[in-house]
Every structure is written in structure tokens, then in C-alpha cells.
Design an enzyme around this catalytic site. Structure first.
Site, mmCIF file in Angstrom:
data_model
loop_
_atom_site.group_PDB
_atom_site.id
_atom_site.type_symbol
_atom_site.label_atom_id
_atom_site.label_comp_id
_atom_site.label_asym_id
_atom_site.label_seq_id
_atom_site.Cartn_x
_atom_site.Cartn_y
_atom_site.Cartn_z
ATOM 1 N N LYS A 78 0.880 -1.173 0.000
ATOM 2 C CA LYS A 78 0.000 0.000 0.000
ATOM 3 C C LYS A 78 0.915 1.220 0.000
ATOM 4 O O LYS A 78 1.854 1.304 0.793
ATOM 5 C CB LYS A 78 -0.890 0.025 1.247
ATOM 6 C CG LYS A 78 -2.117 -0.848 1.119
ATOM 7 C CD LYS A 78 -3.089 -0.657 2.257
ATOM 8 C CE LYS A 78 -3.827 0.640 2.281
ATOM 9 N NZ LYS A 78 -4.751 0.900 1.194
ATOM 10 N N SER A 79 0.636 2.166 -0.862
ATOM 11 C CA SER A 79 1.543 3.306 -1.026
ATOM 12 C C SER A 79 1.681 4.131 0.253
ATOM 13 O O SER A 79 2.752 4.661 0.536
ATOM 14 C CB SER A 79 1.095 4.192 -2.183
ATOM 15 O OG SER A 79 -0.177 4.738 -1.941
ATOM 16 N N ALA A 82 4.273 2.292 2.108
ATOM 17 C CA ALA A 82 5.529 2.273 1.354
ATOM 18 C C ALA A 82 6.268 3.601 1.490
ATOM 19 O O ALA A 82 7.498 3.643 1.543
ATOM 20 C CB ALA A 82 5.262 1.948 -0.109
ATOM 21 N N ARG A 83 5.532 4.691 1.579
ATOM 22 C CA ARG A 83 6.150 6.013 1.714
ATOM 23 C C ARG A 83 6.850 6.198 3.055
ATOM 24 O O ARG A 83 7.667 7.094 3.217
ATOM 25 C CB ARG A 83 5.102 7.098 1.492
ATOM 26 C CG ARG A 83 4.639 7.126 0.061
ATOM 27 C CD ARG A 83 3.494 8.048 -0.159
ATOM 28 N NE ARG A 83 2.980 7.814 -1.509
ATOM 29 C CZ ARG A 83 1.968 8.444 -2.027
ATOM 30 N NH1 ARG A 83 1.340 9.371 -1.337
ATOM 31 N NH2 ARG A 83 1.571 8.164 -3.253
ATOM 32 N N GLU A 104 4.847 -10.995 4.975
ATOM 33 C CA GLU A 104 6.220 -10.730 5.386
ATOM 34 C C GLU A 104 6.455 -9.232 5.262
ATOM 35 O O GLU A 104 6.318 -8.672 4.172
ATOM 36 C CB GLU A 104 7.203 -11.498 4.508
ATOM 37 C CG GLU A 104 6.974 -13.006 4.498
ATOM 38 C CD GLU A 104 5.948 -13.481 3.478
ATOM 39 O OE1 GLU A 104 5.502 -12.683 2.624
ATOM 40 O OE2 GLU A 104 5.572 -14.647 3.540
ATOM 41 N N GLN A 123 -2.429 -4.444 -0.641
ATOM 42 C CA GLN A 123 -3.483 -4.542 -1.645
ATOM 43 C C GLN A 123 -3.305 -5.822 -2.441
ATOM 44 O O GLN A 123 -2.175 -6.272 -2.674
ATOM 45 C CB GLN A 123 -3.509 -3.323 -2.537
ATOM 46 C CG GLN A 123 -2.230 -2.972 -3.227
ATOM 47 C CD GLN A 123 -2.340 -1.678 -3.998
ATOM 48 O OE1 GLN A 123 -3.320 -1.424 -4.678
ATOM 49 N NE2 GLN A 123 -1.322 -0.860 -3.887
ATOM 50 N N TYR A 137 -3.719 -25.396 -6.160
ATOM 51 C CA TYR A 137 -2.847 -25.513 -4.996
ATOM 52 C C TYR A 137 -3.388 -26.532 -3.994
ATOM 53 O O TYR A 137 -4.570 -26.514 -3.639
ATOM 54 C CB TYR A 137 -2.692 -24.162 -4.299
ATOM 55 C CG TYR A 137 -1.696 -24.225 -3.168
ATOM 56 C CD1 TYR A 137 -0.342 -24.044 -3.403
ATOM 57 C CD2 TYR A 137 -2.099 -24.498 -1.870
ATOM 58 C CE1 TYR A 137 0.586 -24.127 -2.376
ATOM 59 C CE2 TYR A 137 -1.175 -24.581 -0.838
ATOM 60 C CZ TYR A 137 0.166 -24.395 -1.102
ATOM 61 O OH TYR A 137 1.074 -24.484 -0.092
ATOM 62 N N GLN A 144 -4.397 -22.568 5.743
ATOM 63 C CA GLN A 144 -3.550 -21.921 6.745
ATOM 64 C C GLN A 144 -4.407 -21.219 7.793
ATOM 65 O O GLN A 144 -5.348 -20.511 7.463
ATOM 66 C CB GLN A 144 -2.631 -20.914 6.039
ATOM 67 C CG GLN A 144 -1.553 -20.360 6.904
ATOM 68 C CD GLN A 144 -0.482 -19.701 6.049
ATOM 69 O OE1 GLN A 144 0.494 -20.356 5.721
ATOM 70 N NE2 GLN A 144 -0.665 -18.456 5.707
#
Length: 158
Positions: A78-79, A82-83, A104, A123, A137, A144
Site C-alpha cells: 500500500k503506497s 511504502a512512503r 512478510e 493490496q 494448490y 492456513q
């Protein structure tokens, strides 16, 4: 393509599919959006953690996934996080996989920060395959449980 057109799913397609539960149209927590977006779905974190610069942590999604055999999803940053320097490792969610996502996280920034339980954290972009997976899969992370799950390797007794 034999079975159809591969593409990123729109909000309308994600809404009809409902690959996550609980499913939310859109919401905002502490200034960050979660739930359905124009072409993806923003998931939340279950744990409250503090990440100092360089620190790595595993967390779990609030949402449980049930992936159809013809859908693959990608986990993206998500920006807004991230910023600040937060990296969410960009995981692939395979067709046929079910469960709570373990994420992670790593603080690549110069300052520590706190992530609260319920905060939007990543996201998800859903992609339709040109044909359903021949072998969906069914590996060691199927179904999980909620809560961060450590890596499992060949020979592990987990």
C-alpha cells in the site's frame, strides 16, 4: 487463449466472486482505506506490531481467502505504508488456495513505526487465468490458520 481472456479483475468481478471473508465494500481506518477498490482489495492485519528500521516481521491477514481454480492473486504494497519505508513482500496467492494470508513485512525506512491491529496493510490484485488451473494448490500451506505461520521446509514435522 483457449478458455477465455486473462485479465486483472474489476471491483464488479471481485464483488461477484467474493474471494475474501469478511468482505467489505470500502472503509477507512486511521486514514488508510481497506476493502474493495477499483481493481483490487485492500486487506487488514490482525497483529499490533512496532517495526524499527531494518526489522522484519510476520503478520496475518484479517481476511480469509478462498481462491477459485481460475483466479491467481498478487500481494502488493500500500503506497501510504511504502512512503514510510514499509515493504510487504509481493507474494503470489495460487489458484485453489484457502486460508489466512501470512504477510512478510520489513521496515526499509529510517524511523520506527507502529502498525495497529485492523490497519489496512496490503493490496491484492486478482487475475483471471486464461483457463482454470489443471492442478490447483494443495500444498503445505493449504487451509492456513489465522496468525503468522513460519516457513515450512521438506522434512518439517509441522
Amino acid at each position: 487463449m483457449a478458455g477465455g481472456k486473462a485479465m486483472i479483475l474489476s471491483a464488479q468481478s471481485i464483488r461477484a466472486l467474493r474471494p475474501v471473508e469478511p468482505f467489505c465494500e470500502r472503509g477507512v481506518i486511521r486514514g488508510r482505506s481497506y476493502g474493495l477498490s477499483v481493481s483490487g482489495y485492500d486487506i487488514r492485519v490482525t497483529e499490533t506490531i512496532t517495526l524499527m528500521p531494518g526489522q522484519f516481521s510476520l503478520v496475518s491477514s484479517v481476511e480469509r481467502f478462498t481462491m477459485p481454480d481460475n483466479i491467481l492473486a498478487l500481494v502488493k504494497d500500500k503506497s501510504s505504508w511504502a512512503r514510510l519505508g514499509l515493504s510487504v513482500f509481493n507474494t503470489v496467492i495460487e489458484p485453489g488456495w484457502c486460508g489466512y494470508l501470512t504477510l512478510e513485512l520489513k521496515n526499509q525506512g529510517n524511523q520506527g513505526f507502529r502498525i495497529e491491529s485492523g490497519d489496512p496493510i496490503a493490496q491484492i490484485l486478482f487475475h483471471r487465468l486464461d483457463e482454470p488451473a489443471e492442478k490447483p494448490y494443495s500444498g503445505k500451506y493449504q487451509n492456513q490458520q489465522s496468525g503468522p505461520q513460519p516457513a515450512q521446509f521438506e522434512g518439517d514435522s509441522q
